[in-house]
Scaffold this active site. Sequence first.
Site, PDB file in Angstrom:
ATOM      1  N   GLU A  59       0.843  -1.193   0.000  1.00 40.95           N
ATOM      2  CA  GLU A  59       0.000   0.000   0.000  1.00 40.95           C
ATOM      3  C   GLU A  59       0.877   1.241   0.000  1.00 40.95           C
ATOM      4  O   GLU A  59       1.797   1.367   0.803  1.00 40.95           O
ATOM      5  CB  GLU A  59      -0.923   0.032   1.226  1.00 40.95           C
ATOM      6  N   GLU A  84       4.864   4.963   3.608  1.00 43.80           N
ATOM      7  CA  GLU A  84       4.351   6.306   3.954  1.00 43.80           C
ATOM      8  C   GLU A  84       5.536   7.158   4.392  1.00 43.80           C
ATOM      9  O   GLU A  84       6.452   6.663   5.044  1.00 43.80           O
ATOM     10  CB  GLU A  84       3.307   6.164   5.079  1.00 43.80           C
ATOM     11  N   ASP A 111       9.915   7.613   0.352  1.00 44.05           N
ATOM     12  CA  ASP A 111       9.217   7.909  -0.901  1.00 44.05           C
ATOM     13  C   ASP A 111       8.932   6.613  -1.664  1.00 44.05           C
ATOM     14  O   ASP A 111       9.862   5.899  -2.058  1.00 44.05           O
ATOM     15  CB  ASP A 111      10.104   8.843  -1.737  1.00 44.05           C
ATOM     16  N   ASP A 134      -2.864  12.104  -2.721  1.00 46.90           N
ATOM     17  CA  ASP A 134      -3.020  13.565  -2.738  1.00 46.90           C
ATOM     18  C   ASP A 134      -3.465  14.017  -4.127  1.00 46.90           C
ATOM     19  O   ASP A 134      -2.785  13.710  -5.117  1.00 46.90           O
ATOM     20  CB  ASP A 134      -1.689  14.232  -2.380  1.00 46.90           C
ATOM     21  N   LYS A 138      -4.551  21.956  -7.918  1.00 46.35           N
ATOM     22  CA  LYS A 138      -4.197  23.077  -8.809  1.00 46.35           C
ATOM     23  C   LYS A 138      -3.503  22.543 -10.057  1.00 46.35           C
ATOM     24  O   LYS A 138      -2.606  21.709  -9.953  1.00 46.35           O
ATOM     25  CB  LYS A 138      -3.254  24.052  -8.100  1.00 46.35           C
ATOM     26  N   ASP A 170     -11.594  10.530  -4.274  1.00 50.15           N
ATOM     27  CA  ASP A 170     -12.861  11.265  -4.168  1.00 50.15           C
ATOM     28  C   ASP A 170     -12.773  12.547  -4.993  1.00 50.15           C
ATOM     29  O   ASP A 170     -13.547  13.476  -4.805  1.00 50.15           O
ATOM     30  CB  ASP A 170     -13.169  11.600  -2.702  1.00 50.15           C
ATOM     31  N   THR A 205     -14.001   5.027   4.895  1.00 52.80           N
ATOM     32  CA  THR A 205     -13.436   5.913   5.915  1.00 52.80           C
ATOM     33  C   THR A 205     -14.546   6.824   6.440  1.00 52.80           C
ATOM     34  O   THR A 205     -15.556   7.023   5.781  1.00 52.80           O
ATOM     35  CB  THR A 205     -12.324   6.798   5.325  1.00 52.80           C
ATOM     36  N   LYS A 206     -14.335   7.394   7.630  1.00 55.81           N
ATOM     37  CA  LYS A 206     -15.326   8.310   8.225  1.00 55.81           C
ATOM     38  C   LYS A 206     -15.593   9.465   7.294  1.00 55.81           C
ATOM     39  O   LYS A 206     -16.720   9.875   7.059  1.00 55.81           O
ATOM     40  CB  LYS A 206     -14.784   8.867   9.552  1.00 55.81           C
ATOM     41  N   GLU A 208     -15.177   9.544   4.168  1.00 58.69           N
ATOM     42  CA  GLU A 208     -15.863   9.081   2.961  1.00 58.69           C
ATOM     43  C   GLU A 208     -17.363   8.899   3.230  1.00 58.69           C
ATOM     44  O   GLU A 208     -18.203   9.269   2.414  1.00 58.69           O
ATOM     45  CB  GLU A 208     -15.236   7.745   2.576  1.00 58.69           C
TER      46      GLU A 208
HETATM   47  C1  SAM Z   1      -4.415  12.260   1.039  1.00 57.28           C
HETATM   48  S1  SAM Z   1      -3.450  11.168   2.009  1.00 57.28           S
HETATM   49  C2  SAM Z   1      -4.446   9.683   2.062  1.00 57.28           C
HETATM   50  C3  SAM Z   1      -4.049   8.777   3.155  1.00 57.28           C
HETATM   51  C4  SAM Z   1      -4.785   7.427   3.248  1.00 57.28           C
HETATM   52  N1  SAM Z   1      -4.502   6.563   2.123  1.00 57.28           N
HETATM   53  C5  SAM Z   1      -6.273   7.611   3.410  1.00 57.28           C
HETATM   54  O1  SAM Z   1      -7.027   7.119   2.577  1.00 57.28           O
HETATM   55  O2  SAM Z   1      -6.680   8.264   4.386  1.00 57.28           O
HETATM   56  C6  SAM Z   1      -2.097  10.727   0.941  1.00 57.28           C
HETATM   57  C7  SAM Z   1      -0.917  10.170   1.713  1.00 57.28           C
HETATM   58  O3  SAM Z   1       0.067   9.722   0.784  1.00 57.28           O
HETATM   59  C8  SAM Z   1       1.351  10.014   1.303  1.00 57.28           C
HETATM   60  N2  SAM Z   1       2.276  10.070   0.159  1.00 57.28           N
HETATM   61  C9  SAM Z   1       2.205  10.878  -0.905  1.00 57.28           C
HETATM   62  N3  SAM Z   1       3.187  10.633  -1.775  1.00 57.28           N
HETATM   63  C10 SAM Z   1       3.905   9.601  -1.250  1.00 57.28           C
HETATM   64  C11 SAM Z   1       5.069   8.909  -1.686  1.00 57.28           C
HETATM   65  N4  SAM Z   1       5.659   9.205  -2.838  1.00 57.28           N
HETATM   66  N5  SAM Z   1       5.538   7.929  -0.899  1.00 57.28           N
HETATM   67  C12 SAM Z   1       4.947   7.621   0.277  1.00 57.28           C
HETATM   68  N6  SAM Z   1       3.842   8.247   0.737  1.00 57.28           N
HETATM   69  C13 SAM Z   1       3.330   9.232  -0.012  1.00 57.28           C
HETATM   70  C14 SAM Z   1       1.177  11.340   2.024  1.00 57.28           C
HETATM   71  O4  SAM Z   1       2.164  11.529   3.011  1.00 57.28           O
HETATM   72  C15 SAM Z   1      -0.235  11.176   2.619  1.00 57.28           C
HETATM   73  O5  SAM Z   1      -0.175  10.654   3.914  1.00 57.28           O
END
Ligand code: SAM
Length: 226
Positions: A59, A84, A111, A134, A138, A170, A205-206, A208
């Site tokens: 994941e 993460e 990363d 994410d 923009k 979403d 998720t909550k 969601e």
């Molecule tokens: C909008 S959050 C969604 C988190 C979770 N999947 C959820 O559904 O609640 C996106 C997450 O991806 C992580 N993230 C983004 N790019 C990443 C990368 N290249 N490697 C590891 N984590 C990453 C961010 O730190 C963030 O916690």
Amino acid sequence: MSEHLRQRSIRSFVLRAGRMGSGQARALAELGPRFLLPYQPGLLDLHAAFGREAPRIVEIGFGMGHATATIADSHRETDYLGIEVHEPGVGALLKRIEELGLDNLRIVQHDAVEVFNHMIADASLDGIHIFFPDPWHKKRHHKRRLIQPAFVALLARKLKHGGYLHLATDWEDYAQQMLEVLSADQQLANTADTYAPRPEYRPLTKFEQRGLRLGHGVWDLLFRRR
Ligand SMILES: C[S@@+](CC[C@H](N)C(=O)[O-])C[C@H]1O[C@@H](n2cnc3c(N)ncnc32)[C@H](O)[C@@H]1O
């Protein structure tokens, strides 16, 4: 700067200096050595990491790890590797690992693009989950979006034949981009006509649930490696 170096500096995340709760900090110190796998620029031995042969799901971007822990808890026969960069999220998931007594979950705090480039062997995964990446809404930030042709091709290569790639978002315009990019990848085949029904293993998720009550959409995409 060369094109190569410039591209590598575009990340899909910005590291926030999030506050660590004391429980998260303790979990990190006490459980980190057992459940955190250090980033290394060489292949990861998944058999050694989990101590067994089992189906393997990775994941990317698990956030606070709510879905990750729920899924790993109800599928103990499968091994999960969560990636993460956000440390409080890593601490939070370690805390859940302890509370639920999970032994089928490991974490790499790095990363995911680099982890996939260096640590994951080709054709070694049964599935990949990316839930609510994410959206970088923009236009000038779209280049930071994780779901791009080159990264999707890399992900597909890491899947076994028949292994799956499951995305959820979403953000409608990102959902459309995901559908375009995944559909164009020759290694992947859609399991649905367009978007897929939410597989039962992905918990709502909550946020969601609230969004769905307000009439906001959530789109799941489920493709398989040919
Ligand atoms: C909008 S959050 C969604 C988190 C979770 N999947 C959820 O559904 O609640 C996106 C997450 O991806 C992580 N993230 C983004 N790019 C990443 C990368 N290249 N490697 C590891 N984590 C990453 C961010 O730190 C963030 O916690």
